[in-house]
Motif scaffolding. Structure first.
Motif, short mmCIF file in Angstrom:
data_model
loop_
_atom_site.label_atom_id
_atom_site.label_comp_id
_atom_site.label_asym_id
_atom_site.label_seq_id
_atom_site.Cartn_x
_atom_site.Cartn_y
_atom_site.Cartn_z
N HIS A 115 -1.75 0.61 0.31
CA HIS A 115 -0.89 -0.13 1.24
C HIS A 115 -0.30 0.79 2.29
O HIS A 115 -0.29 0.47 3.49
CB HIS A 115 0.23 -0.82 0.46
CG HIS A 115 1.24 -1.48 1.36
ND1 HIS A 115 2.38 -0.83 1.78
CD2 HIS A 115 1.29 -2.72 1.92
CE1 HIS A 115 3.08 -1.63 2.55
NE2 HIS A 115 2.46 -2.78 2.65
N ASP A 116 0.17 1.97 1.83
CA ASP A 116 0.79 2.90 2.79
C ASP A 116 -0.23 3.35 3.83
O ASP A 116 0.06 3.39 5.04
CB ASP A 116 1.35 4.11 2.05
CG ASP A 116 2.54 3.74 1.18
OD1 ASP A 116 3.12 2.66 1.41
OD2 ASP A 116 2.87 4.49 0.25
N ALA A 141 -1.58 0.03 5.93
CA ALA A 141 -0.55 -0.60 6.76
C ALA A 141 -0.18 0.28 7.95
O ALA A 141 -0.06 -0.20 9.08
CB ALA A 141 0.68 -0.91 5.91
N ASN A 186 5.42 -5.87 0.35
CA ASN A 186 5.01 -4.72 -0.45
C ASN A 186 5.61 -3.42 0.05
O ASN A 186 5.77 -2.47 -0.71
CB ASN A 186 3.48 -4.61 -0.45
CG ASN A 186 2.85 -5.70 -1.29
OD1 ASN A 186 3.45 -6.15 -2.26
ND2 ASN A 186 1.65 -6.11 -0.91
N GLU A 200 6.31 4.45 5.60
CA GLU A 200 6.47 3.01 5.50
C GLU A 200 7.60 2.52 6.40
O GLU A 200 7.49 1.45 7.04
CB GLU A 200 6.75 2.61 4.05
CG GLU A 200 6.92 1.12 3.82
CD GLU A 200 5.69 0.34 4.23
OE1 GLU A 200 5.86 -0.81 4.69
OE2 GLU A 200 4.55 0.87 4.10
N ARG A 237 -0.07 1.13 -4.07
CA ARG A 237 0.93 1.61 -3.12
C ARG A 237 0.31 2.57 -2.11
O ARG A 237 0.60 2.52 -0.91
CB ARG A 237 2.07 2.30 -3.87
CG ARG A 237 2.98 1.36 -4.63
CD ARG A 237 4.28 2.05 -5.02
NE ARG A 237 4.03 3.20 -5.87
CZ ARG A 237 4.05 3.16 -7.20
NH1 ARG A 237 4.27 2.02 -7.82
NH2 ARG A 237 3.83 4.25 -7.91
#
Length: 387
Positions: A191-192, A195, A350, A302, A188
């Motif tokens: 990804h944060d 992204a 995600n 996000e 996570r």
């Protein structure tokens, strides 16, 4: 002797045989020597295998006792009791300790029947019979009690071993669960970080490509934003990968996790990336728990990343974060018209999954869906102490 029980039982059998051998040469009765030898072997040799085959060896010894009673177990033969007869008490102990109380009662019943026949047939009604039976019963009672004690200890140790194995299994399972949770957390985080940074870099790179000829200053500013976002992402990645690769924690470059107070810097980065962001914060956020502050930051990050990716050109975003009592309510609303956010929600990306997981871990709730007035809306309520 504990490591090699056959060796210890062989010593017991040898000692009994040593006391029983003189009887073969000195019994001076009409009983044939081969019968005396056979009975001695039947009653002594199985002792060597009593731990490996408790029931089999015990009943072979019992058969030897019956053969003795039938051939030379009376007073007339002169051998009513021989040293090998003490093996019967050993076998009673063995059956109780290794096979349990039920088998012990069955074997004790055969011994009691044999003792009764021996006392009435061999000894007869006399004073010596009472004392002999008393000592036989005393030996059997002692063997039974010792077998119960040793059997209980064996059962206790067996249960302890099973519990230890169960605890080891549970420990391994908990370790695997912890590893899985840590991997999910790191995934996570990656990804944060990636992204958000990549989304900003893509938007700025597209803008710089369009403006490089007509507005070089704007293109230069976009390239600076790309550079800053890339450096920030690399710093975060080095920190996370350093935790994974380094076994020596002293060599890992630690950095404080972002919190609610860092939302202003996050909003400024998004503005620099071309997304107008209005940030409204009410309440005191200086004493938030570290986990709660990180969760607020990542959810807002996000949500703004999704706005950058899907809201389209000209979209703006409003971020409201309010502390009310023992909970924090946050809302991210945009007025975009680009890629439908509901398609993103249905696809199970995600980003949305990560936001829901963060809210769930913190004991809160999260709602994400189309805004009635257009655009997309993310709302979360996070308590200070998860229930």
């Amino acid at each position: 002797m504990r490591a090699h029980p056959v060796f210890g039982d062989s010593l017991i059998a040898g000692a009994l045989l040593l006391f029983d051998l003189p009887l073969i040469f000195t019994h001076g009765t009409a009983v044939p020597d081969p019968v005396v030898v056979l009975v001695g072997l039947l009653m002594v040799v199985p002792v060597v295998f009593r731990r490996r085959y408790p029931l089999g060896s015990s009943y072979v010894i019992l058969f030897g006792g019956v053969l003795q009673l039938a051939t030379h177990g009376d007073i007339d033969s002169g051998i009513p009791i021989r040293p090998a007869d003490f093996v019967l008490a050993v076998t009673l102990y063995t059956v109780v300790a290794f096979e349990g109380r039920r088998q012990g009662l069955i074997y004790l019943g055969f011994l009691a029947l044999g003792t009764l026949i021996w006392s009435l047939w061999v000894m007869g009604p006399r004073t010596e019979t009472v004392f002999a039976v008393f000592f036989v019963v005393l030996f059997f009672a002692f063997s039974w009690a010792l077998g119960e004690f040793v059997g209980a200890r064996r059962a206790y140790h067996s249960e302890l071993e099973q519990r230890l194995k169960l605890l080891e299994t549970e420990r391994d399972q908990q370790a695997r669960i912890a590893v899985g949770e840590e991997r999910s957390r790191i995934a996570r985080e990656l990804h944060d970080v990636v992204a958000h940074a990549v989304s900003v870099m893509v938007v700025q790179a597209d803008g710089a490509g369009y403006a490089i000829k007509t507005n070089p200053e704007l293109a230069e500013a976009a390239m600076r934003t790309i550079s800053d976002s890339g450096r920030q992402a690399l710093t975060e990645l080095r920190r996370l990968l350093g935790v994974l690769r380094s076994s020596d924690q002293s060599s890992t470059q630690w950095a404080p996790q972002p919190g609610a107070l860092d939302l202003a810097e996050l909003a400024e980065n998004c503005r620099a990336a071309g997304l107008p962001v209005t940030l409204e914060m009410s309440g005191d956020f200086s004493a938030l728990p570290a986990g709660l502050g990180l969760g607020i930051y990542r959810i807002v990050q996000e949500a703004l990343t999704n706005t950058l990716k899907h809201a389209g050109t000209g979209a703006s975003s409003l971020v409201r974060v309010a502390r009310a009592g023992e909970q924090v309510a946050l809302e991210v609303v945009d007025d975009g018209y680009g890629t439908p956010h509901d398609l993103v929600a249905v696809s199970g990306g995600n980003g949305l999954i990560g936001m829901r997981e963060r809210a769930g871990v913190l004991g809160g709730t999260l709602e994400a869906g189309p805004n009635p007035g257009g655009g997309w809306r993310v709302r979360a309520v996070l308590p200070f102490a998860p229930t």
